[in-house]
Structures are given as structure tokens and as C-alpha cells.
Design an enzyme around this catalytic site. Structure first.
Site, PDB file in Angstrom:
ATOM      1  N   TYR A  51      -4.613  21.352 -33.534  1.00  0.00           N
ATOM      2  CA  TYR A  51      -5.797  22.146 -33.907  1.00  0.00           C
ATOM      3  C   TYR A  51      -5.740  23.531 -33.282  1.00  0.00           C
ATOM      4  CZ  TYR A  51      -9.142  19.624 -36.707  1.00  0.00           C
ATOM      5  OH  TYR A  51      -9.782  19.052 -37.771  1.00  0.00           O
ATOM      6  N   GLU A  53      -8.600  25.961 -34.039  1.00  0.00           N
ATOM      7  CA  GLU A  53      -9.802  26.634 -34.563  1.00  0.00           C
ATOM      8  C   GLU A  53     -10.015  27.957 -33.841  1.00  0.00           C
ATOM      9  OE1 GLU A  53     -13.207  24.132 -34.224  1.00  0.00           O
ATOM     10  OE2 GLU A  53     -12.749  23.046 -36.065  1.00  0.00           O
ATOM     11  N   ASP A 197      -7.812  40.435 -57.045  1.00  0.00           N
ATOM     12  CA  ASP A 197      -7.142  39.161 -56.807  1.00  0.00           C
ATOM     13  C   ASP A 197      -5.725  39.310 -57.360  1.00  0.00           C
ATOM     14  OD1 ASP A 197      -6.066  36.657 -56.946  1.00  0.00           O
ATOM     15  OD2 ASP A 197      -7.866  35.684 -57.739  1.00  0.00           O
ATOM     16  N   THR A 223      -2.693  34.518 -53.395  1.00  0.00           N
ATOM     17  CA  THR A 223      -2.088  33.270 -52.959  1.00  0.00           C
ATOM     18  C   THR A 223      -0.728  33.661 -52.392  1.00  0.00           C
ATOM     19  OG1 THR A 223      -1.185  32.932 -55.173  1.00  0.00           O
ATOM     20  CG2 THR A 223      -3.216  31.763 -54.651  1.00  0.00           C
ATOM     21  N   LYS A 226       3.074  32.195 -55.228  1.00  0.00           N
ATOM     22  CA  LYS A 226       3.513  32.537 -56.586  1.00  0.00           C
ATOM     23  C   LYS A 226       4.690  33.515 -56.467  1.00  0.00           C
ATOM     24  CE  LYS A 226      -0.918  31.368 -58.648  1.00  0.00           C
ATOM     25  NZ  LYS A 226      -2.006  31.359 -57.651  1.00  0.00           N
ATOM     26  N   ARG A 232       2.300  27.067 -50.097  1.00  0.00           N
ATOM     27  CA  ARG A 232       1.028  27.079 -50.833  1.00  0.00           C
ATOM     28  C   ARG A 232      -0.085  27.524 -49.892  1.00  0.00           C
ATOM     29  NH1 ARG A 232       2.527  25.032 -55.218  1.00  0.00           N
ATOM     30  NH2 ARG A 232       0.517  25.467 -56.150  1.00  0.00           N
TER      31      ARG A 232
HETATM   32  N1  PLP Z   1      -6.514  33.683 -58.307  1.00  0.00           N
HETATM   33  C1  PLP Z   1      -5.639  33.736 -59.325  1.00  0.00           C
HETATM   34  C2  PLP Z   1      -5.518  35.007 -60.102  1.00  0.00           C
HETATM   35  C3  PLP Z   1      -4.854  32.622 -59.637  1.00  0.00           C
HETATM   36  O1  PLP Z   1      -4.020  32.671 -60.669  1.00  0.00           O
HETATM   37  C4  PLP Z   1      -5.008  31.444 -58.862  1.00  0.00           C
HETATM   38  C5  PLP Z   1      -4.206  30.236 -59.131  1.00  0.00           C
HETATM   39  O2  PLP Z   1      -3.606  30.014 -60.095  1.00  0.00           O
HETATM   40  C6  PLP Z   1      -5.953  31.444 -57.837  1.00  0.00           C
HETATM   41  C7  PLP Z   1      -6.686  32.573 -57.576  1.00  0.00           C
HETATM   42  C8  PLP Z   1      -6.281  30.198 -57.067  1.00  0.00           C
HETATM   43  O3  PLP Z   1      -5.378  29.824 -56.173  1.00  0.00           O
HETATM   44  P1  PLP Z   1      -5.442  28.343 -55.576  1.00  0.00           P
HETATM   45  O4  PLP Z   1      -4.892  27.449 -56.627  1.00  0.00           O
HETATM   46  O5  PLP Z   1      -4.587  28.467 -54.347  1.00  0.00           O
HETATM   47  O6  PLP Z   1      -6.883  28.058 -55.257  1.00  0.00           O
END
Ligand code: PLP
Length: 414
Positions: A51, A53, A197, A223, A226, A232
Site C-alpha cells: 500500500y 496511499e 482526452d 490512458t 494505447k 493499462r
Molecule cells: N477516453 C478515450 C478517448 C478512450 O478511447 C478510452 C478507452 O477506450 C477511455 C477514455 C477510457 O479508458 P479506460 O478504458 O481506461 O477507462
């Protein structure tokens, strides 16, 4: 024999079967990749045992001295990679990273403006089945139905009319470059927060092959698994003035103990992405996507927006009389993994769809280049143009396996 095979042969068998599936097939899911052995080793390390935290220098558990070094390394490398002022690397996922940005800026019931899921957006951007659609009012922009690209004048007009508190830009299925500066200007004009995002395109942004939101927007989420090709997980970058609220939103706001084995693996991934070879890898992802798109186009398949600027493309199967579901299942039989996807002006349900999303990050990690993309394009077209022909599908599968065997999954990323 490995200790897992000794102690739990059932799970060991599952891993082996999946290893064979990944090795013998072609992974064309745009959001997937193949991590390096170094990332794999770190995710399976003893760092899972503890842990931690809190944040480096301020933990709620003793014995975190090495975890502090690992987390600082991940944060520093992420800031260096993107030129960010502050980084939070604890988010367990991309959805959690988005949630933390909303929680640290807007109030329950406020209005989010984001891209429609059916035209490329993500669930966590305001879908009614997601927390984001349940907690906030949501208005959504799509793509222009002629060009199938974002129309910034339309988006600005919607923002002026709707006056959202938060504008979300970024997508899961948009093959064209996104103008983050334009989004920043729209948000500033209407007094909204704005988050980019970049989950899908993070690697391309890091490599300087896509414009970056970091200097023009206050918040960027991603993320790490990808195009970035890490474990992950999620991450948030923001301007220094928001560092504290973002960190608090993640812990203790949303999460308890961080996944320190994953954070250390994120550090490894960011370190890899800082090397010159990573830029070459990202260039090849785009070259591969464009070659694959051109091959599919030449085979008579329609590409949404006519092509791609990034790592993915969307096929519109409606004029072939096929659904995305049929295409996904049949390509699976041929050893090619893709996912069905809604397309602009979609008429079918998200479980059926009229489209396919195809991406090149994973096959590029295997070392495949333009020549292989031409072959893969021909495989896909052969299957989709004669979808009931079982013999042809079996013959393509043999060719897929022969191609895959020339590019073992860890040969290039080791
Ligand atoms: N944002 C976008 C643009 C995504 O394509 C994805 C996943 O495919 C996410 C957020 C979410 O990621 P997670 O699956 O790790 O929650």
C-alpha cells in the site's frame, strides 16, 4: 515448468491460449498495443505487494521510500514527455482520469459539452449509461455529415448557445487531427473549463506528430495503454494551478491505494517514449494506417472522412449490406481482430453498427511496415467482399498465420 503452471494450471492454460491467439493473429483494435518485456516485467513485479496511499513524501503507510522514487520518476518523465507542468500518474483508468477532472472543476448538475459517442466520442464524456451522463447535463457535438470531420464554427455556435461549464474534446474513433487550440479558444470565449482526452493519440502527441493540448488547455487526460504502449492505466496532466485539486480528486476523492507496480511500469513506458526510436515507431504507425486505408479504399471499401491522419480508420460497411458485427465476427474467423463501431449518421445499435474501427499500433509494434499493410488490406477486403465464402476465409486465415509468424510479438519491442 513455471510456478503458475504448477499451482494453477487452469489459469496458466488460459494465459498460454491467449499468448497463442496474440501470436498467431493480427490485432487491429485501435486502442490496443503490445507492451515491451520491460513493461511486462514491471507489472508482474513485487511492487504489487504494498500500500502507498498518498503521494511521494506524504504517504499514509510506512516503508514507501522506493515507491516515492518510482512515482516521482513516472511523474517527471510524463511531464518531460509532454512538456506538462503537473502530472498525476495514479489514475487507474482513462475513465477515472476524466472523472477526476470533472470532480475537481464542475458541480453535480452542471453542463458538459462533448463529442457524441456514435460519432467518435467516449462513454466517459457524457453517455447516459456512464456516471458522466448521470451526474451532469450533457449536450453533444458530432462531425459534419458531409466532410465527416469536426466543424469548429458549429462547435463554437453550440457552445455560445448552451454555455456549458466543461467542454470535452478528444475521441475514441476519429481518424482526423483534432484542433485543440480551437477548442481552447471556444472554451475561453464561453467561460468553460476544457479537457482534452488524448487517450487514443497520446503517443502521436508525445512524438510531435499531432498538435498538443498541453499549452493551450488547462487539463489533459490519457490512458497509458494505447499508442503510448504502456501498462493499462490512466494519467492526468494539468497546469500547476490545478495540481492540488486534481491530486485530491484522485486520492482521496476517487481512489484508495495506488497500483504501484503499474505506476512503475508507467515510468518504464514514459522512459521508452522519450527515446528517439519511439518517434520512429509513431511515424510508422501513421504510415501504416495510411497505407492500410489506401489499400482498403482501392479495394472498394468506404473510409469515413476518406482516410486517416492518425493511427486508426473507420470503415463504413453500409453500402456493402454488411453490419459491423458480421464483419467483426467473420474477420475473427480469419485471425484478424477488429471491433465493430458506430459511424456518423449511424442507424443501427452500438451492438450491431454499420462500421468497423481498424488501428495499426499493435501490428506496428510487431515490426510490420507498408508492405505488410498492403497484404493485410487485401486480407480484409477478401473476407468482406465475400463474407459467406468459408473456404476463402480459411485460406485467408492461413495467410494471416504465415504473416504473423514472421513477426513474433516481442521481437521488436524487447
Ligand atoms: N477516453 C478515450 C478517448 C478512450 O478511447 C478510452 C478507452 O477506450 C477511455 C477514455 C477510457 O479508458 P479506460 O478504458 O481506461 O477507462
Amino acid at each position: 515448468m513455471s510456478s503458475l503452471a504448477n499451482t494453477d494450471p487452469e489459469v496458466a492454460d488460459i494465459i498460454e491460449m491467449e499468448r497463442l491467439r496474440q501470436t498467431n493473429g493480427l490485432e487491429l483494435i485501435a486502442s490496443e498495443n503490445i507492451v515491451s518485456k520491460a513493461v511486462l516485467e514491471t507489472t508482474g513485479s513485487i511492487l504489487t505487494n504494498k500500500y502507498a496511499e498518498g503521494y511521494p513524501g506524504k504517504r499514509y503507510y510506512g516503508g514507501c521510500e522506493y515507491y516515492d522514487i518510482a512515482e516521482n520518476l513516472a511523474r517527471d518523465r510524463l511531464c518531460q514527455l509532454f512538456g506538462a507542468e503537473h502530472a498525476n500518474v495514479q489514475a487507474h483508468s482513462g475513465s477515472g482520469a476524466n472523472m477526476a477532472v470533472y470532480f475537481s472543476t464542475i458541480n453535480y448538475g452542471d453542463k458538459i459539452m462533448s463529442m457524441k459517442l456514435s460519432e467518435g466520442g467516449h462513454l466517459s464524456h457524457g453517455s447516459p449509461v456512464s456516471f458522466s451522463g448521470k451526474m451532469y447535463k450533457v449536450v453533444q457535438y458530432g462531425v459534419d455529415h458531409e466532410t465527416e470531420r469536426l466543424d469548429y464554427a458549429d462547435i463554437a455556435a453550440m457552445a455560445r448557445k448552451e454555455k456549458p461549464q466543461m467542454i470535452v474534446c478528444g475521441a475514441s474513433a476519429y481518424p482526423r487531427e483534432i484542433d485543440f487550440k480551437a477548442f481552447g479558444e471556444i472554451a475561453e470565449e464561453v467561460g468553460a473549463y476544457c479537457v482534452a482526452d488524448i487517450a487514443h493519440i497520446a503517443g502521436l502527441v508525445a512524438a510531435g506528430l499531432h498538435n498538443s493540448p498541453i499549452d493551450v488547455l488547462p487539463f489533459t487526460t490519457t490512458t497509458t495503454h494505447k499508442t503510448l504502449r504502456g501498462p493499462r492505466g490512466g494519467a492526468i496532466m494539468c497546469k500547476q494551478e490545478y495540481a492540488q485539486v486534481i491530486d485530491k480528486a484522485i486520492f482521496p476523492g476517487l481512489q484508495g491505494g495506488p497500483l504501484m507496480h503499474i505506476i512503475a511500469a508507467k515510468a518504464v513506458c514514459f522512459g521508452e517514449a522519450l527515446k528517439p526510436s519511439y518517434k520512429e515507431y509513431c511515424k510508422q504507425i501513421i504510415k501504416n494506417a495510411q497505407t492500410l486505408a489506401a489499400t482498403l479504399d482501392a479495394e472498394g471499401l468506404r473510409l469515413v472522412s476518406g482516410g486517416t491522419d492518425n493511427h486508426l480508420m473507420l470503415l463504413d460497411l453500409s453500402d456493402k449490406g454488411l453490419t459491423g458485427l458480421q464483419a467483426e465476427n467473420t474477420l475473427h474467423d480469419a485471425g484478424i481482430t477488429v471491433n465493430k463501431n458506430t459511424i456518423p449518421r449511424e442507424t443501427l445499435s452500438p451492438f450491431v453498427t454499420s462500421g468497423l474501427r481498424i488501428g495499426t499500433p499493435a501490428i506496428t509494434s510487431r515490426g510490420m511496415k507498408e508492405e505488410e499493410m498492403k497484404q493485410i488490406g487485401t486480407f480484409i477486403a477478401t473476407v468482406l467482399n465475400d463474407i459467406e465464402n468459408k473456404e476463402k476465409i480459411a485460406a485467408v486465415r492461413k495467410e494471416v498465420e504465415a504473416l504473423a509468424s514472421k513477426f513474433p510479438i516481442y521481437a521488436v519491442t524487447e
